[in-house]
Structure formats: C-alpha cells, structure tokens
Design a protein around this motif. Structure first.
Motif, PDB file in Angstrom:
ATOM      1  N   ALA A   1       9.018  -2.135  12.973  1.00 15.26           N
ATOM      2  CA  ALA A   1       7.777  -1.873  13.712  1.00 15.26           C
ATOM      3  C   ALA A   1       6.574  -2.526  13.035  1.00 15.26           C
ATOM      4  O   ALA A   1       5.442  -2.357  13.486  1.00 15.26           O
ATOM      5  N   GLY A   2       6.821  -3.237  11.922  1.00 16.77           N
ATOM      6  CA  GLY A   2       5.739  -3.940  11.242  1.00 16.77           C
ATOM      7  C   GLY A   2       4.817  -3.028  10.453  1.00 16.77           C
ATOM      8  O   GLY A   2       3.628  -3.302  10.314  1.00 16.77           O
ATOM      9  N   MET A   3       5.354  -1.935   9.923  1.00 14.11           N
ATOM     10  CA  MET A   3       4.527  -0.974   9.192  1.00 14.11           C
ATOM     11  C   MET A   3       4.698  -1.135   7.677  1.00 14.11           C
ATOM     12  O   MET A   3       5.750  -0.811   7.140  1.00 14.11           O
ATOM     13  N   PRO A   4       3.666  -1.620   6.972  1.00 15.47           N
ATOM     14  CA  PRO A   4       3.775  -1.794   5.522  1.00 15.47           C
ATOM     15  C   PRO A   4       3.988  -0.445   4.820  1.00 15.47           C
ATOM     16  O   PRO A   4       3.310   0.536   5.136  1.00 15.47           O
TER      17      PRO A   4
ATOM     18  N   LYS B   1      15.295   0.052   0.370  1.00 13.13           N
ATOM     19  CA  LYS B   1      15.962  -1.055  -0.303  1.00 13.13           C
ATOM     20  C   LYS B   1      14.989  -1.789  -1.229  1.00 13.13           C
ATOM     21  O   LYS B   1      13.892  -2.178  -0.809  1.00 13.13           O
ATOM     22  N   GLY B   2      15.404  -1.952  -2.470  1.00 10.79           N
ATOM     23  CA  GLY B   2      14.597  -2.718  -3.415  1.00 10.79           C
ATOM     24  C   GLY B   2      13.412  -1.955  -3.988  1.00 10.79           C
ATOM     25  O   GLY B   2      12.663  -2.505  -4.793  1.00 10.79           O
ATOM     26  N   GLN B   3      13.225  -0.688  -3.569  1.00  8.82           N
ATOM     27  CA  GLN B   3      12.115   0.121  -4.087  1.00  8.82           C
ATOM     28  C   GLN B   3      12.677   1.395  -4.695  1.00  8.82           C
ATOM     29  O   GLN B   3      13.498   2.070  -4.084  1.00  8.82           O
ATOM     30  N   VAL B   4      12.193   1.706  -5.912  1.00  4.64           N
ATOM     31  CA  VAL B   4      12.711   2.874  -6.626  1.00  4.64           C
ATOM     32  C   VAL B   4      12.679   4.123  -5.747  1.00  4.64           C
ATOM     33  O   VAL B   4      11.706   4.365  -5.029  1.00  4.64           O
ATOM     34  N   THR B   5      13.761   4.875  -5.792  1.00  4.22           N
ATOM     35  CA  THR B   5      13.901   6.120  -5.033  1.00  4.22           C
ATOM     36  C   THR B   5      14.506   7.165  -5.968  1.00  4.22           C
ATOM     37  O   THR B   5      15.604   6.958  -6.481  1.00  4.22           O
TER      38      THR B   5
ATOM     39  N   VAL C   1      -6.512  -3.344   6.171  1.00 10.22           N
ATOM     40  CA  VAL C   1      -6.188  -1.916   6.294  1.00 10.22           C
ATOM     41  C   VAL C   1      -5.302  -1.466   5.128  1.00 10.22           C
ATOM     42  O   VAL C   1      -5.533  -0.425   4.511  1.00 10.22           O
ATOM     43  N   THR C   2      -4.298  -2.281   4.820  1.00 17.52           N
ATOM     44  CA  THR C   2      -3.363  -1.931   3.750  1.00 17.52           C
ATOM     45  C   THR C   2      -4.079  -1.923   2.398  1.00 17.52           C
ATOM     46  O   THR C   2      -3.916  -0.998   1.594  1.00 17.52           O
ATOM     47  N   GLN C   3      -4.907  -2.942   2.162  1.00 18.22           N
ATOM     48  CA  GLN C   3      -5.642  -3.006   0.894  1.00 18.22           C
ATOM     49  C   GLN C   3      -6.599  -1.817   0.751  1.00 18.22           C
ATOM     50  O   GLN C   3      -6.739  -1.255  -0.335  1.00 18.22           O
TER      51      GLN C   3
ATOM     52  N   THR D   1       2.561  -2.192  -4.033  1.00 27.32           N
ATOM     53  CA  THR D   1       1.416  -3.033  -3.683  1.00 27.32           C
ATOM     54  C   THR D   1       1.833  -4.391  -3.109  1.00 27.32           C
ATOM     55  O   THR D   1       1.441  -4.747  -1.988  1.00 27.32           O
ATOM     56  N   ASP D   2       2.628  -5.134  -3.862  1.00 30.54           N
ATOM     57  CA  ASP D   2       2.964  -6.501  -3.450  1.00 30.54           C
ATOM     58  C   ASP D   2       3.759  -6.510  -2.147  1.00 30.54           C
ATOM     59  O   ASP D   2       3.487  -7.284  -1.232  1.00 30.54           O
ATOM     60  N   GLU D   3       4.740  -5.617  -2.099  1.00 33.50           N
ATOM     61  CA  GLU D   3       5.608  -5.578  -0.930  1.00 33.50           C
ATOM     62  C   GLU D   3       4.835  -5.165   0.316  1.00 33.50           C
ATOM     63  O   GLU D   3       5.013  -5.719   1.399  1.00 33.50           O
ATOM     64  N   ALA D   4       3.938  -4.172   0.155  1.00 35.81           N
ATOM     65  CA  ALA D   4       3.149  -3.698   1.301  1.00 35.81           C
ATOM     66  C   ALA D   4       2.229  -4.808   1.804  1.00 35.81           C
ATOM     67  O   ALA D   4       2.114  -5.036   3.016  1.00 35.81           O
ATOM     68  N   LEU D   5       1.589  -5.517   0.874  1.00 31.04           N
ATOM     69  CA  LEU D   5       0.686  -6.597   1.289  1.00 31.04           C
ATOM     70  C   LEU D   5       1.457  -7.750   1.932  1.00 31.04           C
ATOM     71  O   LEU D   5       0.975  -8.361   2.893  1.00 31.04           O
ATOM     72  N   ALA D   6       2.649  -8.024   1.430  1.00 32.99           N
ATOM     73  CA  ALA D   6       3.472  -9.082   2.035  1.00 32.99           C
ATOM     74  C   ALA D   6       3.839  -8.711   3.468  1.00 32.99           C
ATOM     75  O   ALA D   6       3.786  -9.559   4.375  1.00 32.99           O
TER      76      ALA D   6
END
Lengths: 99, 504
Positions: free
Chosen positions: B115-118, B86-90, B26-28, B49-54
């Motif tokens: 909640a486990g939401m990428p 955290k850890g992602q540009v804002t 789903v994420t991909q 990409t990487d963080e969402a897939l992880a």
C-alpha cells in the motif's frame, strides 16, 4: 482444588524447560497460588451438558494443493541461528550422558 | 514543530494525493518528532529511518510518474514489535529475541508495503504481549503522553503512545485480551480489535492462537477504518483467516460521521459496569450514552451473566495456549542460546538455561500456569471447564445481539494508573482487561474510542462491540459518537493533553 507449592512449581518448571532460581520458585509459588484460587471458579460455572469451544469462529480444516511453494533461503534462516554449520543448525548433544 | 504530525491519516492521504506534500516530508516530520519526544515516551524499540525514507521516496516517485496509488500511499505507520518485519529487528519485547532479524514479512506487513506505507519503526510492548502496562517489556516501559508517570496500557502501549504523542499517524497493534483497546482507552486514542480471522495472523509471534487478532491504533475512527481496509482480507497462509469478502469499513465510517443513529439499538451490558469501575469512568460512559440517545439510538440494558467467569476462563486458556506456542523458543534455531554453567551441555539443559535467562517474570508465570492447567489430572477441571465457559459467553453474546445491534461498555474500569501500582500483584493487573476479554473469547469485534476525561483529568475509553463479521457497525457507530463528541468539545480530546517537552 489443589494449591501450588514450591515443589509443584519446581516440577512444572522442569516440564516447561525453564531454569528457575530458588527465590523465583518461592515467589512464583505464592503468586500462582493466588491466581489458581481465582481461576478455579471456572469448574463451577458450566454443567456437563455444555459443549467445549476451542475456537471462536467455527472452522473446517483447510488443505492447499500439494504443489511446491515458496521457501525461505537457507542462508537467511541460518544467519539468525545461534550456531550453524554446513547448511544446518548446529545444536548441543540431544541425548544425556546416561542415555 | 511541523503540523504534519498533528493531522489525521485521512487528511495526510488527501494532501499527498493532491501533491501538496511529499511522503518524504511527512515521513521525515514523524521521524523528527520521534527524535524529539521518544526519549521521554519510549514508544519505539527500533526506528527504521533509512528504510522508511526509501519507501517514501519510492511512493513520491511513483506519484510523480502518474501511477494510480492506494488510498494511504505515502502515509507512514508504526508496527508493534510482535509482528515480524523482514530485515528489521523484531523482539516481541523479549530478551530471548534480542537482535533477531526475521527472514520474512507478516502478511499484514506485506500489505502495508504494497500500500506504499513507510514503516517508521517497531513499537514497545509487554514481553510477548503479556501484560496491561508495558511494564513487562524487557527493554523498559513506555510512558503515557498524558502523564509520563503513568502506564500507557498494554500490551500495545507503544503503539497507542506513538499515536497519542504524534510520533506516528497510524500504528498496528495486536489484541489477545484487550491489548489494542485498553491502551487506546488510557491514551485517549482509537483502537480496533477486528473479528477473529478478519486480519491474517501469519507473521504474528503467537501468544494465544485462538484469541490473537491484529488491528488498527489511530487517533480517529475513520483512520482505523482506512487501515483496516488495507490489512484485512483473506490470507491462504492463515487457515483461520475468514474467506468471505469484507465490506468497505472506510465507507461505514464516513456514513457514520453524519451522526444520525435513528433506529439503532444499543445494548448496555450490565456485567461490564458498576462495581470496580471508577466513578469518573462511569460518568463519562453515561454522558456518551446520552449523546447516542439524542442522536436517535435506543438504549436497552442486556445481561450477559457468564461474563463474570470470562476473566477466569481467559487466564486458563491464554496461559495454556501460550505455554505451547512459546515452546519454540528453545535456543536451537533462532534467538538467544545460553549454555548451563555446570554439568553436561545437552539440548534439554540448554533449552532450560536459555528460557530461564531469556524470559521475564510474567512470561515464566504464564508458561508455568499453562503447563499446570494442561497437566494430567487438572486438564478437565481447568482447561476443559474454561472452554465450556467460552461456549456460555458466546451464547450470551448471541442472546444480547438478538436484542441490540451493538453492545457498549467502558473499555477499562480505570484510567491510567501509576507505574509500579500493580506490577507486584498479577491478579490486580489482570483485572484491567475485564471488559475487553469477552470479545476475544467469542471472536467478536470491538472498538475503543475516547469519550472524554475522568475527574482525574485522564482519558476514558468507550467500547463498542458488534457481532462476528459485523465490524462495519463499529465504524458506523464509532464515527457517529466521535462526531457528536467532537461537536461538543470543539477540538479532539488529544489537544487537551499536555505538550511534551521537545529535545532539539
């Protein structure tokens, strides 16, 4: 109601600590004048008997227990600072030459 | 194209729970869709990409191990760039925060992660949420998927466009004067501004603290309810967070979807219609009123006379609070630092040079307006008077809700306008929010859902307002109207949007 001219914009920009180019000052004076005329109507709407509302939902002050909480790691915070040295923010001189 | 990007979040959650698809798939699928269309839409400022897939792998692993997972576990989401991750540009759409990586998560982001939401990425917006078109983003505008020559609304145009373009099933927005609801209206999507305090403001880069509220941007009412249930609830780190337990909004939306509104009293606000509203917008609104009547609702007309002063009050209160909130961008602790080109390099002069270079036009305009409204000699006439108007607006809402269970209006007076149409006329831009602002001033919740297309072929938004803390009414009535409209259309409104060109 007063109007906003270029001198007033320059004074306000200095108070707000925003450097503006001369053409920005001229343009902002024109735009802000229109906006201020439009919003100035608020002073004619409510009478003296109407209390002010500062907050949408009535609140009471909230205090937490006086215990040590989580804090952010110093390195992670300083890593995002424009300049840092010895675990502290490095900032320009605070006082001007004349002081 | 994968159909995983076309289904609702509720449907994705069902398929994930049944093991028919994985969160990685789903994420991909959504990352691929972003790659295919975001060059044209520009809904995203950054993708993860990487963080969402992880995160997706972690959910899939937990599910495979038989763990009991939250309802939306594995469903990806986009987050407006004004919410710290955290850890992602804002950046909040500003040059002054270019490249800034927050050292902490907003509370609502912690809840999404729990909640486990990428998190797919961060969405574009008007700089510091000041605007109604995303034309004030320092990184270029987002384009409306219905017509790439038109605005997607603002300030949360990126979140609305991401959902409308099937780049994300869900997104987070923030609404200070309409920044969730107006973009929803002009992109044919659903947006909810919860009751003030329903969702924690901890970790939102504040625009106007007494008005800001985060909420869902989705394609269906049920999806908004599911997301609201994840992000809502008390947070001790936000002293304005409501302490009482909220009911299940998901249940309210499911109950509403039956379409029965027998006994419901719907108030049409006289002042939020008529002059200034496009005929096509009015026609769509009136057609929806007829559907509500057919479903058993009673329509009454209510007057809220002080609403005519809401826009003026808002454009004093917002700049005043913003000028104070944005004082923290001083070039000392985070973000941009610019030194003056000549003269002594003192903290004060560095601050002025940094803000002069780092803030865009609209931000400068509003900070200076706020500084003016709060300055000695003008305070009572402007800020003080605006706060009194706020009291009158609250009284109008109280009186109106004594006559009706919910209030309704068109969400925005017009459909999406073309880029450049209003960018040089601040007052014309401000008028886009005329129907959404009263809710923020009073703290009451509001929802916008698509009611159809105007005569120009562009989507129209229908706004539902409820009393403070009665957000469940939005979901019940919104889901009812949505199901009645869907029965009439045969397919969701977004299926009538033109297909975007896909880059291989």
């Amino acid at each position: 109601m007063s109007t906003i001219n270029s001198d007033e914009v320059a004074r306000l920009a200095a108070l707000a600590r925003i450097d503006l180019a001369p053409d920005e000052i001229t343009r902002l004076a024109g735009e802000l004048d229109v906006i201020v005329q439009a919003v100035a109507t608020v002073s004619e709407v409510a009478g003296d008997d109407v209390p002010a509302t500062s907050h949408p939902i009535p609140l009471t002050n909230v205090l937490r227990d006086d215990v040590v909480g989580r804090t952010l790691p110093v390195d992670e915070v300083l890593a995002q600072a424009p300049a840092a040295e010895e675990g502290m923010f490095l900032v320009p001189q605070i006082l001007g030459e004349e002081q | 194209m994968s159909d995983l990007t076309r289904v609702t979040a509720a449907e994705l959650a069902t398929r994930l729970a049944a093991g028919e698809v994985s969160s990685v798939e789903v994420t991909q699928a959504h990352l691929d869709r972003i790659g295919a269309v975001d060059g044209a839409v520009h809904a995203f400022l950054h993708t993860n990409t990487d963080e969402a897939l992880a995160a997706a792998v972690a959910v899939d692993t937990a599910r495979a191990a038989g763990e009991d997972l939250p309802a939306l576990a594995g469903v990806p989401i986009a987050v407006k760039d004004v919410v710290v991750t955290k850890g992602q540009v804002t950046t909040a759409g500003s040059k002054i925060l270019e490249g800034w990586v927050p050292p902490y998560d907003a509370t609502l982001v912690e809840r999404l992660r729990a909640a486990g939401m990428p998190i797919l990425g961060k969405t574009n917006m008007d700089e510091f949420a000041m605007g109604s078109s995303t034309e004030h983003s320092a990184y270029g505008p987002t384009r409306n998927p219905w017509d790439l020559g038109r605005i997607p609304g603002g300030s949360g145009g990126g979140s609305a466009a991401a959902v409308a373009a099937f780049e994300a099933p869900l997104a987070i927005g923030t609404d200070t004067g309409g920044s969730i609801r107006q973009p929803a209206a002009v992109t044919g999507t659903v947006g909810v501004k919860p009751t003030y305090g329903s969702v924690s403001r901890y970790g939102l880069i504040a625009l106007a603290s007494s008005l800001d509220q985060a909420g869902p941007c989705t394609r269906t009412v049920l999806d908004s309810a599911l997301l609201h249930d994840v992000i809502g609830g008390h947070d001790p780190r936000d002293s304005t967070s409501l302490s009482e337990r909220a009911p299940s909004y998901t249940e309210a939306a499911r109950a509403g979807a039956t379409g029965d509104l027998t006994g419901l009293k719907v108030g049409v606000v006289t002042e939020l219609g008529g002059e200034g509203y496009q005929p096509g917008v009015r026609a769509s609104f009136e057609a929806s009123l007829e559907l509500l009547t057919n479903a058993g609702a009673e329509i009454v007309e209510v007057s809220c006379p002080s609403f005519t002063a809401a826009l003026a009050a808002y454009y004093l209160i917002l700049p005043s609070e913003a000028s104070s909130n944005l004082a923290k961008f001083d070039g000392m602790r985070f973000g941009l630092r610019v030194e003056p080109t000549e003269g002594p390099v003192t903290a004060e002069r560095v601050m002025a040079a940094t803000r002069g270079a780092g803030f865009g036009d609209e931000v400068k305009r509003r900070i200076i307006l706020g500084t003016y409204a709060l300055s000695a000699g003008y305070y009572d006439a402007y800020y003080g008077s605006a706060q009194k108007v706020r009291t009158l607006i609250q009284r109008d809402f109280d009186a109106a809700f004594a006559q009706a269970d919910v209030l309704v209006s068109p969400t925005a007076p017009t459909t999406a306008f073309k880029f450049g149409d209003k960018v040089d006329d601040p007052m014309a831009m401000y008028l886009n929010d005329v129907a959404t602002i009263p809710a923020n001033l009073a703290g009451v919740p509001g929802l916008s859902l698509p009611s159809g297309l105007s005569d120009d072929g562009l989507p129209v938004g229908f706004q539902i307002l409820a009393p403070a803390r009665a957000d469940e009414r939005l979901y019940r009535v919104g889901a009812a109207l949505e199901s009645l409209l869907l029965a009439q259309w045969g397919a969701p409104l977004l299926s009538r949007a033109p297909e975007l060109e896909v880059n291989a």
